[in-house]
Motif scaffolding. Sequence first.
Motif, PDB file in Angstrom:
ATOM      1  N   VAL A   1       0.827  -1.225   0.000  1.00 52.38           N
ATOM      2  CA  VAL A   1       0.000   0.000   0.000  1.00 52.38           C
ATOM      3  C   VAL A   1       0.860   1.272   0.000  1.00 52.38           C
ATOM      4  O   VAL A   1       0.378   2.353  -0.316  1.00 52.38           O
ATOM      5  N   MET A   2       2.142   1.119   0.351  1.00 51.04           N
ATOM      6  CA  MET A   2       3.059   2.254   0.205  1.00 51.04           C
ATOM      7  C   MET A   2       3.475   2.401  -1.262  1.00 51.04           C
ATOM      8  O   MET A   2       4.117   3.387  -1.635  1.00 51.04           O
ATOM      9  N   GLY A   3       3.190   1.370  -2.058  1.00 54.21           N
ATOM     10  CA  GLY A   3       3.605   1.383  -3.461  1.00 54.21           C
ATOM     11  C   GLY A   3       5.089   1.125  -3.621  1.00 54.21           C
ATOM     12  O   GLY A   3       5.700   1.555  -4.595  1.00 54.21           O
ATOM     13  N   ARG A   4       5.691   0.404  -2.626  1.00 58.47           N
ATOM     14  CA  ARG A   4       7.140   0.244  -2.620  1.00 58.47           C
ATOM     15  C   ARG A   4       7.574  -1.212  -2.619  1.00 58.47           C
ATOM     16  O   ARG A   4       8.650  -1.542  -2.133  1.00 58.47           O
ATOM     17  N   ALA A   5       6.710  -2.094  -3.206  1.00 57.87           N
ATOM     18  CA  ALA A   5       7.058  -3.517  -3.209  1.00 57.87           C
ATOM     19  C   ALA A   5       7.935  -3.898  -4.398  1.00 57.87           C
ATOM     20  O   ALA A   5       8.199  -5.082  -4.622  1.00 57.87           O
ATOM     21  N   GLY A   6       8.380  -2.933  -5.161  1.00 57.17           N
ATOM     22  CA  GLY A   6       9.338  -3.207  -6.240  1.00 57.17           C
ATOM     23  C   GLY A   6       8.760  -4.122  -7.306  1.00 57.17           C
ATOM     24  O   GLY A   6       7.633  -3.921  -7.759  1.00 57.17           O
ATOM     25  N   SER A   7       9.524  -5.147  -7.665  1.00 57.50           N
ATOM     26  CA  SER A   7       9.119  -6.030  -8.768  1.00 57.50           C
ATOM     27  C   SER A   7       7.871  -6.842  -8.451  1.00 57.50           C
ATOM     28  O   SER A   7       7.267  -7.406  -9.344  1.00 57.50           O
ATOM     29  N   HIS A   8       7.526  -6.965  -7.172  1.00 58.33           N
ATOM     30  CA  HIS A   8       6.314  -7.718  -6.853  1.00 58.33           C
ATOM     31  C   HIS A   8       5.175  -6.793  -6.397  1.00 58.33           C
ATOM     32  O   HIS A   8       4.240  -7.213  -5.720  1.00 58.33           O
ATOM     33  N   GLN A   9       5.257  -5.535  -6.821  1.00 59.03           N
ATOM     34  CA  GLN A   9       4.189  -4.576  -6.506  1.00 59.03           C
ATOM     35  C   GLN A   9       2.895  -4.941  -7.241  1.00 59.03           C
ATOM     36  O   GLN A   9       2.900  -5.138  -8.451  1.00 59.03           O
ATOM     37  N   VAL A  10       1.806  -5.047  -6.488  1.00 55.69           N
ATOM     38  CA  VAL A  10       0.482  -5.233  -7.083  1.00 55.69           C
ATOM     39  C   VAL A  10       0.004  -3.854  -7.517  1.00 55.69           C
ATOM     40  O   VAL A  10      -0.101  -2.940  -6.684  1.00 55.69           O
ATOM     41  N   GLU A  11      -0.249  -3.727  -8.784  1.00 55.22           N
ATOM     42  CA  GLU A  11      -0.556  -2.419  -9.344  1.00 55.22           C
ATOM     43  C   GLU A  11      -1.775  -1.794  -8.666  1.00 55.22           C
ATOM     44  O   GLU A  11      -2.826  -2.424  -8.536  1.00 55.22           O
ATOM     45  N   GLY A  12      -1.596  -0.583  -8.195  1.00 62.68           N
ATOM     46  CA  GLY A  12      -2.704   0.166  -7.624  1.00 62.68           C
ATOM     47  C   GLY A  12      -3.195  -0.328  -6.278  1.00 62.68           C
ATOM     48  O   GLY A  12      -4.304   0.020  -5.863  1.00 62.68           O
ATOM     49  N   ALA A  13      -2.400  -1.108  -5.568  1.00 63.91           N
ATOM     50  CA  ALA A  13      -2.853  -1.652  -4.270  1.00 63.91           C
ATOM     51  C   ALA A  13      -3.047  -0.514  -3.258  1.00 63.91           C
ATOM     52  O   ALA A  13      -2.127   0.256  -2.997  1.00 63.91           O
ATOM     53  N   LYS A  14      -4.262  -0.408  -2.733  1.00 61.44           N
ATOM     54  CA  LYS A  14      -4.577   0.638  -1.750  1.00 61.44           C
ATOM     55  C   LYS A  14      -4.873   0.036  -0.373  1.00 61.44           C
ATOM     56  O   LYS A  14      -4.676   0.689   0.645  1.00 61.44           O
ATOM     57  N   THR A  15      -5.420  -1.173  -0.380  1.00 59.59           N
ATOM     58  CA  THR A  15      -5.806  -1.827   0.867  1.00 59.59           C
ATOM     59  C   THR A  15      -5.263  -3.250   0.840  1.00 59.59           C
ATOM     60  O   THR A  15      -5.448  -3.969  -0.146  1.00 59.59           O
ATOM     61  N   ALA A  16      -4.559  -3.638   1.919  1.00 59.39           N
ATOM     62  CA  ALA A  16      -3.957  -4.975   1.952  1.00 59.39           C
ATOM     63  C   ALA A  16      -4.128  -5.604   3.322  1.00 59.39           C
ATOM     64  O   ALA A  16      -4.163  -4.914   4.342  1.00 59.39           O
ATOM     65  N   LEU A  17      -4.255  -6.935   3.294  1.00 58.39           N
ATOM     66  CA  LEU A  17      -4.344  -7.702   4.541  1.00 58.39           C
ATOM     67  C   LEU A  17      -3.021  -8.420   4.771  1.00 58.39           C
ATOM     68  O   LEU A  17      -2.460  -9.017   3.847  1.00 58.39           O
ATOM     69  N   GLY A  18      -2.525  -8.363   6.011  1.00 59.64           N
ATOM     70  CA  GLY A  18      -1.390  -9.182   6.438  1.00 59.64           C
ATOM     71  C   GLY A  18      -1.900 -10.139   7.500  1.00 59.64           C
ATOM     72  O   GLY A  18      -2.644  -9.728   8.401  1.00 59.64           O
ATOM     73  N   HIS A  19      -1.511 -11.400   7.399  1.00 61.59           N
ATOM     74  CA  HIS A  19      -2.120 -12.453   8.235  1.00 61.59           C
ATOM     75  C   HIS A  19      -1.051 -13.431   8.702  1.00 61.59           C
ATOM     76  O   HIS A  19      -0.099 -13.709   7.961  1.00 61.59           O
ATOM     77  N   ALA A  20      -1.209 -13.935   9.906  1.00 57.63           N
ATOM     78  CA  ALA A  20      -0.333 -15.018  10.361  1.00 57.63           C
ATOM     79  C   ALA A  20      -1.093 -15.918  11.324  1.00 57.63           C
ATOM     80  O   ALA A  20      -2.030 -15.477  11.989  1.00 57.63           O
ATOM     81  N   TYR A  21      -0.661 -17.156  11.357  1.00 59.11           N
ATOM     82  CA  TYR A  21      -1.201 -18.076  12.369  1.00 59.11           C
ATOM     83  C   TYR A  21      -0.049 -18.850  12.975  1.00 59.11           C
ATOM     84  O   TYR A  21       1.047 -18.904  12.409  1.00 59.11           O
ATOM     85  N   GLY A  22      -0.309 -19.427  14.147  1.00 62.55           N
ATOM     86  CA  GLY A  22       0.771 -20.138  14.821  1.00 62.55           C
ATOM     87  C   GLY A  22       0.272 -21.199  15.773  1.00 62.55           C
ATOM     88  O   GLY A  22      -0.941 -21.315  16.014  1.00 62.55           O
ATOM     89  N   GLY A  23       1.214 -21.972  16.309  1.00 57.75           N
ATOM     90  CA  GLY A  23       0.864 -23.077  17.193  1.00 57.75           C
ATOM     91  C   GLY A  23       0.072 -24.109  16.413  1.00 57.75           C
ATOM     92  O   GLY A  23       0.203 -24.233  15.207  1.00 57.75           O
ATOM     93  N   GLY A  24      -0.792 -24.841  17.071  1.00 57.75           N
ATOM     94  CA  GLY A  24      -1.647 -25.816  16.398  1.00 57.75           C
ATOM     95  C   GLY A  24      -2.856 -25.109  15.811  1.00 57.75           C
ATOM     96  O   GLY A  24      -3.984 -25.402  16.177  1.00 57.75           O
ATOM     97  N   ALA A  25      -2.602 -24.172  14.866  1.00 60.37           N
ATOM     98  CA  ALA A  25      -3.656 -23.291  14.325  1.00 60.37           C
ATOM     99  C   ALA A  25      -4.416 -22.649  15.485  1.00 60.37           C
ATOM    100  O   ALA A  25      -5.641 -22.650  15.544  1.00 60.37           O
ATOM    101  N   GLN A  26      -3.673 -22.088  16.405  1.00 61.32           N
ATOM    102  CA  GLN A  26      -4.258 -21.557  17.642  1.00 61.32           C
ATOM    103  C   GLN A  26      -4.160 -20.048  17.790  1.00 61.32           C
ATOM    104  O   GLN A  26      -4.968 -19.449  18.486  1.00 61.32           O
ATOM    105  N   TYR A  27      -3.108 -19.494  17.221  1.00 62.55           N
ATOM    106  CA  TYR A  27      -2.904 -18.049  17.356  1.00 62.55           C
ATOM    107  C   TYR A  27      -3.142 -17.395  16.000  1.00 62.55           C
ATOM    108  O   TYR A  27      -2.615 -17.858  14.997  1.00 62.55           O
TER     109      TYR A  27
END
Lengths: 383, 156
Positions: A347-373
């Motif tokens: 969304v900063m427009g600074r992902a370089g070669s893997h920039q998604v054109e025109g990305a304004k809204t993005a989700l970042g996600h993680a999980y951990g443990g036995g699919a617990q966190y």
Amino acid sequence: MKRPVAVVGVGQTHHASRRSDVSIAGLVREAVDRALLDAGLEHKDIDAVIIGKAPDMLEGVAQPEQYLVGAVGAHMKPMLRVHTAGSVGASTAITAATHVASGLYNRVLTVAFEKQSEGNTMWALSPNLPFTAPLVAGAGGYFAPYCREYIARTKAPLHIGPLTMVYARENGARNEYAHLREPVTVEQVMETPMLWDPIRFGETCPASDGAAAMILACEELAKKGPRRPAWIKAAYTFAEAMWVPNRDQVSPKAGQICAGKVYEAAGITDPWKEIDTAELYVPFSWFQAMWLENLGFCAEGEGWKAIDRGDTRFGGRLPIDPSGGVLCTNPIGASGMLRLAEAALQVMGRAGSHQVEGAKTALGHAYGGGAQYFAMWVVSSEL
Amino acid sequence: MRLGDMVIEPMTQRQVMEFPYKHSTGPIVGRFLAALKEQRQIWGQRVSGGAVIVPPQGYSEWDGSAGTEWVPVEDQGVVVAVAKVWQPVERLHPFPEPFAYVLVRLEGADTALLHVVKTDFDHVRIGSRVRAEWLPDGERRGSIWDIREFRLLPAA
């Protein structure tokens, strides 16, 4: 967020099987130095430091944050270490965000790392727990049955897992920091040994050494630049108990709730339409289809179809893991932070070669443990 | 604890965890250790404010800034702290026989190095002057144990 918080600097190391050229402190400082440089800041500009990594057994250094206080410039500052297994990088960044959102601190450095080459993750994640039979499953052995269950429930064709890896590697090839950057074909993935049915060797994440860091700031400081910030619209973490009866680990309830809370706070009603790209924590190929459903991008049974249609491919309707994701790079403790940081870069427009054109809204996600966190944030180019 | 009519004694289960790790030294600690082996020389690194850190870490613990020039220090100095180990724990302490842990501020250094005194260890005290006892050429491996121990020097 009680008050606006933004990502103002991002740094990461080059990730590899063995970063034997650096110590743990050196690896951490590489990411921290880059984040500070990116934000045009120095250690003296930082109010507090939040550090995270996966279990200490991975490197065999107990409480590494203790010896890293000086390395991350936290002398005479508040410092916390966060623990939430594989999701820790994301929950660490979210802890940093809440530190700023609370109003207590204006600029916080957050950093996460793993140096898998110093130990053996399979051993470290398969402790012989007292009073039970030893499982020695590792992460793949633990999660494979849930992938099988997903396939059984949705009747997903068996090429979906390999296809997910093909897309991930295409993306990794564009990311200069990624660990695995060689493109592969579905046939090549299918020819790799079956490790934990249905997960083949070619459908697992690598074991990486690497670190990621971000600098988060309040509105006033974020607006001072030098870069266009990524505004954190919403961030939540949720946990669920390991042995609660009728727990569904194919689509864990805590993941659904966490996503729902994040969307609600970010004002998102239809994530499929309103989110431009997502960095999801996918350590084994099938988890991408599973998370697409768990996070509400697709209806139950429809996640694999989005992958099959190419919607999640770079250039598709909803590019998933444009960085190559965990399937290309997995310094465990840092992997969650990389998801959140890569979402911010988009969304900063600074992902370089893997920039998604025109990305304004993005989700970042993680999980951990036995699919617990679960830990997620939505970032936007707009305040 | 009871099981029906039975009285059960408190129970435990033995667990042994063992795994060998391999830690990368990185260029800073690596250079420090290599110099022990190749040069019989102890090096420190200057950091912001001018202090010489031994062993060097590559950064200033005060402000996180990177270390600067390398500075050779003497292999002798003053004991600033001592802890005598009269009954070493098997497989935990480095030696089976009694010894003393010492923090030595080497001449030219601003921090103290952790090491041991074995010979005449019962005479070591804060303020004692000590000197490194090096392993001979061919036996040094690039380890802190390339210095066998620190030995007491006669009082000045």
